[in-house]
Design a protein around this motif. Structure first.
Motif, PDB file in Angstrom:
ATOM      1  N   LEU A 147       0.820  -1.211   0.000  1.00 48.01           N
ATOM      2  CA  LEU A 147       0.000   0.000   0.000  1.00 48.01           C
ATOM      3  C   LEU A 147       0.853   1.261   0.000  1.00 48.01           C
ATOM      4  N   GLU A 148       1.950   1.239   0.733  1.00 46.19           N
ATOM      5  CA  GLU A 148       2.839   2.401   0.784  1.00 46.19           C
ATOM      6  C   GLU A 148       4.055   2.126  -0.091  1.00 46.19           C
ATOM      7  N   ARG A 149       3.764   1.930  -1.359  1.00 47.52           N
ATOM      8  CA  ARG A 149       4.781   1.521  -2.317  1.00 47.52           C
ATOM      9  C   ARG A 149       5.849   2.568  -2.552  1.00 47.52           C
ATOM     10  N   LYS A 150       7.053   2.077  -2.702  1.00 41.54           N
ATOM     11  CA  LYS A 150       8.179   2.915  -3.077  1.00 41.54           C
ATOM     12  C   LYS A 150       8.142   3.067  -4.596  1.00 41.54           C
ATOM     13  N   PHE A 151       8.460   4.260  -5.067  1.00 42.51           N
ATOM     14  CA  PHE A 151       8.517   4.493  -6.506  1.00 42.51           C
ATOM     15  C   PHE A 151       9.958   4.319  -6.974  1.00 42.51           C
ATOM     16  N   PHE A 152      10.138   3.583  -8.065  1.00 43.85           N
ATOM     17  CA  PHE A 152      11.464   3.329  -8.607  1.00 43.85           C
ATOM     18  C   PHE A 152      11.743   4.139  -9.863  1.00 43.85           C
ATOM     19  N   LYS A 153      10.670   4.539 -10.571  1.00 43.33           N
ATOM     20  CA  LYS A 153      10.820   5.291 -11.816  1.00 43.33           C
ATOM     21  C   LYS A 153       9.802   6.428 -11.825  1.00 43.33           C
ATOM     22  N   PRO A 154      10.169   7.564 -12.387  1.00 43.65           N
ATOM     23  CA  PRO A 154       9.231   8.693 -12.432  1.00 43.65           C
ATOM     24  C   PRO A 154       7.883   8.346 -13.057  1.00 43.65           C
ATOM     25  N   GLU A 155       7.886   7.536 -14.103  1.00 45.34           N
ATOM     26  CA  GLU A 155       6.622   7.228 -14.789  1.00 45.34           C
ATOM     27  C   GLU A 155       5.644   6.451 -13.905  1.00 45.34           C
ATOM     28  N   GLN A 156       6.118   5.840 -12.831  1.00 48.83           N
ATOM     29  CA  GLN A 156       5.224   5.127 -11.919  1.00 48.83           C
ATOM     30  C   GLN A 156       4.347   6.093 -11.124  1.00 48.83           C
ATOM     31  N   MET A 157       4.789   7.319 -10.975  1.00 52.45           N
ATOM     32  CA  MET A 157       4.092   8.267 -10.109  1.00 52.45           C
ATOM     33  C   MET A 157       2.857   8.895 -10.745  1.00 52.45           C
ATOM     34  N   SER A 158       2.794   8.957 -12.055  1.00 50.38           N
ATOM     35  CA  SER A 158       1.682   9.658 -12.708  1.00 50.38           C
ATOM     36  C   SER A 158       0.318   9.061 -12.355  1.00 50.38           C
ATOM     37  N   ALA A 159       0.265   7.773 -12.075  1.00 55.06           N
ATOM     38  CA  ALA A 159      -1.002   7.130 -11.703  1.00 55.06           C
ATOM     39  C   ALA A 159      -1.456   7.532 -10.293  1.00 55.06           C
ATOM     40  N   TYR A 160      -0.605   8.225  -9.558  1.00 51.69           N
ATOM     41  CA  TYR A 160      -0.915   8.571  -8.170  1.00 51.69           C
ATOM     42  C   TYR A 160      -1.076  10.075  -7.953  1.00 51.69           C
ATOM     43  N   VAL A 161      -1.317  10.810  -9.033  1.00 49.37           N
ATOM     44  CA  VAL A 161      -1.611  12.239  -8.907  1.00 49.37           C
ATOM     45  C   VAL A 161      -2.867  12.371  -8.051  1.00 49.37           C
TER      46      VAL A 161
END
Length: 155
Positions: A83-97
């Motif tokens: 649930l509190e996932r670490k992001f490894f790549k910038p593109e992973q973050m866009s789904a969490y705006v």
């Protein structure tokens, strides 16, 4: 968001196998504490089961051993990002705006290295973060980010 060379090497090596199982490689961490560990995070649209983690562990573990990708003793762990996932790549973050994230920087920005706030936007240069204690959001470039993770809020 930096990733060590061994983690990159393992990622490139295991990703095709993980994808062939219908899963996504979320990221790889290599720790060098008392007992070195390779932690592989897998995901899918429907999440991942313990059985899928075990299958990836068996298949990938065997591949890593046979091909001698890692030249010392280590512990292999396979997990969902959680649930509190670490992001490894910038593109992973866009789904969490619109979600709350926690960020640690390589170098200080506005006298701080740690930020917590609402992810407002991502683009090729960085992200826009709305902090609770500031009126205006701040822009943080990708190369300044050391670690970033999602903060799960229970409702």
């Amino acid at each position: 968001m930096e990733q060590g060379s061994l983690a990159k090497k393992v990622s490139q090596f295991v990703e095709p196998t993980i994808e062939s199982m219908g899963l996504t490689l979320w990221g790889v961490e290599v720790t060098s504490a008392n007992r070195p560990a390779v932690i592989i995070y897998i995901d899918s649209e429907n999440g991942v089961s313990i059985d899928q983690c075990a299958e990836v562990s068996r298949d990938v573990g065997l591949m890593l051993e046979v091909e001698e990708v890692i030249d010392s003793a280590y512990v292999l762990e396979v997990s969902s990002p959680g649930l509190e996932r670490k992001f490894f790549k910038p593109e992973q973050m866009s789904a969490y705006v619109g979600k709350k994230i926690d960020i640690a920087l390589v170098f200080s920005l506005e006298g701080r290295k740690k930020f917590k706030g609402l992810l407002q936007e991502t683009d090729e240069e960085g992200l826009l973060l709305k902090l609770e204690d500031q009126e205006d959001p701040i822009k943080i470039e990708w190369d300044r980010i050391k670690k970033a993770k999602l903060i799960h809020e229970f409702k």
